[in-house]
Design a protein around this motif. Structure first.
Motif, mmCIF file in Angstrom:
data_model
loop_
_atom_site.group_PDB
_atom_site.id
_atom_site.type_symbol
_atom_site.label_atom_id
_atom_site.label_comp_id
_atom_site.label_asym_id
_atom_site.label_seq_id
_atom_site.Cartn_x
_atom_site.Cartn_y
_atom_site.Cartn_z
ATOM 1 N N ALA A 226 42.544 27.272 39.162
ATOM 2 C CA ALA A 226 43.732 27.852 39.794
ATOM 3 C C ALA A 226 43.917 27.397 41.234
ATOM 4 O O ALA A 226 45.052 27.187 41.682
ATOM 5 C CB ALA A 226 43.660 29.379 39.735
ATOM 6 N N ILE A 230 47.395 25.670 43.484
ATOM 7 C CA ILE A 230 47.980 26.508 44.530
ATOM 8 C C ILE A 230 48.008 25.750 45.862
ATOM 9 O O ILE A 230 49.014 25.772 46.589
ATOM 10 C CB ILE A 230 47.196 27.829 44.674
ATOM 11 N N ALA A 268 50.506 31.934 42.776
ATOM 12 C CA ALA A 268 49.466 32.569 41.964
ATOM 13 C C ALA A 268 50.026 32.974 40.598
ATOM 14 O O ALA A 268 49.374 32.784 39.561
ATOM 15 C CB ALA A 268 48.900 33.783 42.689
ATOM 16 N N SER A 269 51.247 33.525 40.586
ATOM 17 C CA SER A 269 51.854 33.888 39.307
ATOM 18 C C SER A 269 52.213 32.643 38.497
ATOM 19 O O SER A 269 52.078 32.630 37.270
ATOM 20 C CB SER A 269 53.098 34.751 39.534
ATOM 21 N N SER A 270 52.652 31.574 39.170
ATOM 22 C CA SER A 270 53.001 30.330 38.477
ATOM 23 C C SER A 270 51.768 29.693 37.842
ATOM 24 O O SER A 270 51.823 29.216 36.703
ATOM 25 C CB SER A 270 53.646 29.343 39.461
ATOM 26 N N GLY A 272 49.096 31.266 36.928
ATOM 27 C CA GLY A 272 48.708 32.109 35.797
ATOM 28 C C GLY A 272 49.460 31.741 34.536
ATOM 29 O O GLY A 272 48.879 31.666 33.442
ATOM 30 N N MET A 351 56.099 39.544 40.934
ATOM 31 C CA MET A 351 55.253 38.349 40.960
ATOM 32 C C MET A 351 53.782 38.715 40.793
ATOM 33 O O MET A 351 53.042 38.048 40.048
ATOM 34 C CB MET A 351 55.477 37.587 42.274
ATOM 35 N N LEU A 352 53.343 39.771 41.473
ATOM 36 C CA LEU A 352 51.960 40.214 41.328
ATOM 37 C C LEU A 352 51.700 40.739 39.914
ATOM 38 O O LEU A 352 50.595 40.567 39.369
ATOM 39 C CB LEU A 352 51.645 41.297 42.357
ATOM 40 N N ALA A 355 51.163 37.735 37.704
ATOM 41 C CA ALA A 355 49.838 37.152 37.968
ATOM 42 C C ALA A 355 48.729 38.018 37.384
ATOM 43 O O ALA A 355 47.749 37.501 36.817
ATOM 44 C CB ALA A 355 49.637 36.981 39.471
ATOM 45 N N SER A 356 48.872 39.342 37.492
ATOM 46 C CA SER A 356 47.826 40.244 36.988
ATOM 47 C C SER A 356 47.760 40.265 35.468
ATOM 48 O O SER A 356 46.748 40.680 34.901
ATOM 49 C CB SER A 356 48.067 41.669 37.508
ATOM 50 N N THR A 358 48.935 37.313 33.468
ATOM 51 C CA THR A 358 48.675 35.948 32.980
ATOM 52 C C THR A 358 47.269 35.462 33.320
ATOM 53 O O THR A 358 46.647 34.759 32.512
ATOM 54 C CB THR A 358 49.711 34.971 33.545
ATOM 55 N N MET A 359 46.761 35.800 34.496
ATOM 56 C CA MET A 359 45.413 35.348 34.861
ATOM 57 C C MET A 359 44.348 35.929 33.918
ATOM 58 O O MET A 359 43.531 35.181 33.360
ATOM 59 C CB MET A 359 45.105 35.709 36.311
#
Length: 371
Positions: A226, A230, A268-270, A272, A351-352, A355-356, A358-359
């Motif tokens: 990741a 980034i 970070a979301s991208s 993920g 966005m968070l 990310a939470s 997909t990661m």
């Protein structure tokens, strides 16, 4: 002639073989049919410049029968819907900044007196120049209402005149709308594909198996995959920012710290999303196909060119799962409007959330492949 028949026969065999090889794979059949249908529907609903819901705010200093009649004409179009009736000019900024209204109509105090005297009367409309397309369309709609008002009450004389003010983009320069949005779009495309290819490339080269036998945990592998995309995305965002600011001379009104924090959360979301795609793909070709299937609807539903509020309600709800929508909105507000961290903090939540989801999903898929 015989050689031609042999050639055509061989060609037929290879064509039939390729067609059968393509349609026999269930996943390929899905990719060939479902994305075409979904993207056609999304294009039909999302990519429209026709506005059928224009919330506006009215500031009527005149408070006369003529000003009330003009406001009634706006309300009677079925397109304009009054979102607020303002009491002072100090309230205009909140309406525009919060997106509660696409425009503010300001009627001057001497509105009725000037019209009764047969003198031209100004009508001020304030639009949001962060989206030049919408601002231009809205101004055109108001112009049609004004033309009807003049024709009905003044025998076609153009007594009522529009004065248009566009906030954050006075000259409605299109690149002022698009270049801040490019901070999100370009980095999103590059980072998502880079993250997606990271695992698939190693699977094809056979080096991913070597990672699996190292002491590295799936979480460590995930973070290791990741961080580089980034960092690359931050560098690309910096290049876009420099081009916008120093090549095209678009004035930057916000804080660099707020801008880069927004960019980091968005990337970070991208990443993920890209890693999740990579985890379910067996090779780089699948990554590219899956990425294309996702990218086109996400760009259409981002509000970059066409307003989200004009999409069907179901699609508007779907955009809450699209980090690109909130990143573009935040970048435009920071760059052009000079918003602070508190002004755009709501944009961080979707966005968070992406990310939470997909990661951990990518990490779970890695663990599955480990087993």
């Amino acid at each position: 002639m015989q050689e031609l028949k042999i050639f055509l026969r061989r060609l037929k065999f290879i064509i039939v073989k390729e067609i059968l090889a393509t349609i026999k794979d269930p996943r390929v059949r899905i990719i060939l049919v479902i994305p075409v249908i979904v993207q056609s529907i999304v294009f039909g609903y999302a990519s429209t410049y026709n506005l059928d819901n224009v919330p506006y705010a009215l500031l009527d200093h005149s408070r006369s029968a003529l000003s009330a009649e003009f406001a009634a004409r706006l309300d009677g179009t079925g397109i304009f819907h009054r979102a607020a009736t303002l009491q002072s000019s100090a309230q205009i900024a909140d309406c525009i900044d919060s997106d509660a209204a696409l425009l503010v109509v300001v009627i001057p105090q001497d509105f009725a007196d000037r019209l009764h005297a047969g003198v031209q009367a100004p009508l001020q409309i304030i639009t949001d120049g962060r989206n030049t397309t919408t601002a231009g369309i809205v101004a055109g709609y108001v112009g049609s209402v004004v033309a009807g008002f003049n024709a009905a009450l003044h025998d076609g004389r153009q007594l009522l005149q529009i004065e248009t003010i566009s906030w954050y983009n006075p000259n409605l320069i299109t690149r002022w709308m698009f270049l801040p949005a490019m901070l999100g779009l370009l980095t999103f495309i590059q980072v998502m594909i880079l993250a997606g290819l990271s695992v698939a490339k190693e699977r094809e080269q056979g080096t991913f198996d070597q990672l699996l036998v190292t002491p590295l945990t799936p979480g460590e592998i995930l973070l290791g995959k990741a961080v580089p995309p980034i960092l690359i995305g931050m560098l690309q965002g910096t290049l876009v920012l420099l081009v916008a600011r120093y090549w095209f001379a678009i004035p930057f009104g916000g804080s660099l710290l707020t801008l880069y924090l927004t960019l980091f959360i968005f990337l970070a979301s991208s990443v993920g999303i890209g890693l999740s795609v990579s985890a379910i793909s067996n090779n780089m070709q699948q990554v590219m196909v899956y990425s294309f299937v996702l990218l086109l609807p996400m760009v259409l539903l981002s509000g970059m060119a066409t307003p989200v509020r004009n999409m069907p309600e179901a699609l508007q709800y779907a955009t809450y799962a699209n980090p690109l929508r909130f990143a573009i909105e935040a970048f435009r507000r920071i760059y052009l409007e000079g918003c602070t961290l508190g002004d755009i903090a709501f944009n961080f939540i979707p966005m968070l959330a992406v990310a939470s989801v997909t990661m951990p999903t990518a990490g779970w898929l890695f663990r599955n492949k480990l087993s």
